[in-house]
Design a protein around this motif. Structure first.
Motif, mmCIF file in Angstrom:
data_model
loop_
_atom_site.group_PDB
_atom_site.id
_atom_site.type_symbol
_atom_site.label_atom_id
_atom_site.label_comp_id
_atom_site.label_asym_id
_atom_site.label_seq_id
_atom_site.Cartn_x
_atom_site.Cartn_y
_atom_site.Cartn_z
ATOM 1 N N GLU A 60 8.525 55.014 86.470
ATOM 2 C CA GLU A 60 9.630 55.942 86.740
ATOM 3 C C GLU A 60 10.595 55.346 87.764
ATOM 4 O OE1 GLU A 60 8.810 59.954 87.754
ATOM 5 O OE2 GLU A 60 7.828 60.386 85.865
ATOM 6 N N ASN A 61 10.060 54.667 88.770
ATOM 7 C CA ASN A 61 10.931 54.063 89.783
ATOM 8 C C ASN A 61 11.847 53.018 89.159
ATOM 9 O OD1 ASN A 61 10.039 55.599 91.926
ATOM 10 N ND2 ASN A 61 8.468 54.131 92.512
ATOM 11 N N PHE A 62 11.305 52.213 88.233
ATOM 12 C CA PHE A 62 12.132 51.215 87.563
ATOM 13 C C PHE A 62 13.221 51.890 86.732
ATOM 14 C CE2 PHE A 62 13.301 48.617 83.966
ATOM 15 C CZ PHE A 62 13.618 47.413 84.572
ATOM 16 N N LEU A 63 12.840 52.921 85.978
ATOM 17 C CA LEU A 63 13.821 53.621 85.147
ATOM 18 C C LEU A 63 14.919 54.269 85.992
ATOM 19 C CD1 LEU A 63 11.425 55.265 82.546
ATOM 20 C CD2 LEU A 63 12.936 53.300 82.195
ATOM 21 N N PHE A 64 14.530 54.834 87.137
ATOM 22 C CA PHE A 64 15.532 55.446 88.006
ATOM 23 C C PHE A 64 16.464 54.372 88.583
ATOM 24 C CE2 PHE A 64 17.189 57.084 92.000
ATOM 25 C CZ PHE A 64 17.779 58.255 91.546
ATOM 26 N N ALA A 65 15.888 53.261 89.053
ATOM 27 C CA ALA A 65 16.710 52.171 89.601
ATOM 28 C C ALA A 65 17.666 51.630 88.543
ATOM 29 C CB ALA A 65 15.818 51.059 90.144
ATOM 30 N N SER A 98 10.180 62.904 88.249
ATOM 31 C CA SER A 98 9.054 63.827 88.461
ATOM 32 C C SER A 98 8.469 63.669 89.870
ATOM 33 C CB SER A 98 7.981 63.618 87.401
ATOM 34 O OG SER A 98 7.348 62.366 87.570
ATOM 35 N N LYS A 99 8.526 62.461 90.412
ATOM 36 C CA LYS A 99 8.063 62.223 91.790
ATOM 37 C C LYS A 99 9.293 62.004 92.665
ATOM 38 C CE LYS A 99 3.922 60.050 90.047
ATOM 39 N NZ LYS A 99 3.285 58.782 89.748
ATOM 40 N N ASP A 100 9.679 63.021 93.402
ATOM 41 C CA ASP A 100 10.887 62.962 94.238
ATOM 42 C C ASP A 100 10.664 63.778 95.509
ATOM 43 O OD1 ASP A 100 13.497 62.460 95.051
ATOM 44 O OD2 ASP A 100 14.369 64.013 93.773
ATOM 45 N N PRO A 101 9.726 63.328 96.379
ATOM 46 C CA PRO A 101 9.355 64.152 97.538
ATOM 47 C C PRO A 101 10.501 64.459 98.495
ATOM 48 C CG PRO A 101 8.402 61.953 97.706
ATOM 49 C CD PRO A 101 9.028 62.058 96.346
ATOM 50 N N GLY A 102 11.447 63.547 98.665
ATOM 51 C CA GLY A 102 12.553 63.786 99.586
ATOM 52 C C GLY A 102 13.764 64.410 98.935
ATOM 53 N N GLY A 103 13.732 64.552 97.606
ATOM 54 C CA GLY A 103 14.853 65.144 96.900
ATOM 55 C C GLY A 103 16.046 64.219 96.708
ATOM 56 N N LEU A 104 15.884 62.917 97.008
ATOM 57 C CA LEU A 104 17.018 61.993 96.910
ATOM 58 C C LEU A 104 17.404 61.690 95.467
ATOM 59 C CD1 LEU A 104 16.116 59.539 99.802
ATOM 60 C CD2 LEU A 104 17.769 61.409 99.818
ATOM 61 N N LYS A 106 17.086 63.766 92.947
ATOM 62 C CA LYS A 106 17.799 64.954 92.480
ATOM 63 C C LYS A 106 19.231 64.950 93.029
ATOM 64 C CE LYS A 106 17.699 69.945 92.406
ATOM 65 N NZ LYS A 106 17.372 71.122 93.151
ATOM 66 N N GLU A 107 19.382 64.542 94.271
ATOM 67 C CA GLU A 107 20.709 64.470 94.881
ATOM 68 C C GLU A 107 21.587 63.468 94.134
ATOM 69 O OE1 GLU A 107 22.583 63.169 99.174
ATOM 70 O OE2 GLU A 107 20.579 64.045 99.144
ATOM 71 N N PHE A 108 20.993 62.359 93.687
ATOM 72 C CA PHE A 108 21.757 61.380 92.915
ATOM 73 C C PHE A 108 22.220 61.976 91.592
ATOM 74 C CE2 PHE A 108 21.996 57.989 89.754
ATOM 75 C CZ PHE A 108 23.028 57.249 90.307
ATOM 76 N N LEU A 109 21.341 62.731 90.932
ATOM 77 C CA LEU A 109 21.736 63.379 89.677
ATOM 78 C C LEU A 109 22.876 64.366 89.902
ATOM 79 C CD1 LEU A 109 18.266 63.982 88.005
ATOM 80 C CD2 LEU A 109 19.925 62.181 87.507
ATOM 81 N N GLU A 110 22.868 65.056 91.037
ATOM 82 C CA GLU A 110 23.953 65.975 91.373
ATOM 83 C C GLU A 110 25.256 65.204 91.590
ATOM 84 O OE1 GLU A 110 22.368 68.051 94.752
ATOM 85 O OE2 GLU A 110 20.975 69.221 93.524
ATOM 86 N N LEU A 111 25.162 64.023 92.175
ATOM 87 C CA LEU A 111 26.335 63.163 92.353
ATOM 88 C C LEU A 111 26.907 62.772 90.991
ATOM 89 C CD1 LEU A 111 28.148 61.417 94.267
ATOM 90 C CD2 LEU A 111 26.477 59.600 93.896
#
Length: 120
Positions: A60-65, A98-104, A106-111
């Protein structure tokens, strides 16, 4: 005064890549660098192997990056091209939070959503 560092990476594909070999070397990475106060260069070398096993998926981290990088490249293009791709990119990137403990993430998706609204 600060220090400026320029890093160059040369990716060298291995000749032995085969779709049948699940543990074939994919890339050899060689990095040379010098500490600011040392005259001698240091060298690092590493071979990267790719597992081509059926069902093997990127993390997931790779896909997000990858989504962040694609969004950055998108910002360099004319905005009219982005309208076609922003929804799909946001949807694909959203699958990796799915793993986003700090919400960052999600914040990127909002951006990305805010950027989409600017395109209208």
């Amino acid at each position: 005064m600060g220090q400026s560092i320029t890093t160059l990476y040369e990716l060298v594909p291995e000749n032995s890549i085969s779709g049948k070999n699940n543990n074939a070397p994919a890339v050899s990475i060689s990095i040379s660098y010098r500490e600011p106060v040392e005259p001698e260069r240091k060298h690092l070398a590493h071979t990267v192997y790719i597992d081509h096993s059926p069902g093997k998926k990127p993390s997931e981290n790779f896909l997000f990056a990858a989504g962040v990088a694609r969004f950055g490249m998108m910002l360099k293009r004319p905005a009219n091209e982005d309208k076609k791709h922003i929804d799909r990119l946001r949807r694909e990137t959203g699958k990796s939070i799915s793993k986003d403990p700090g919400g960052l993430k999600k914040e990127f998706l909002e951006l990305m959503e805010k950027y989409k609204k600017l395109l209208k």
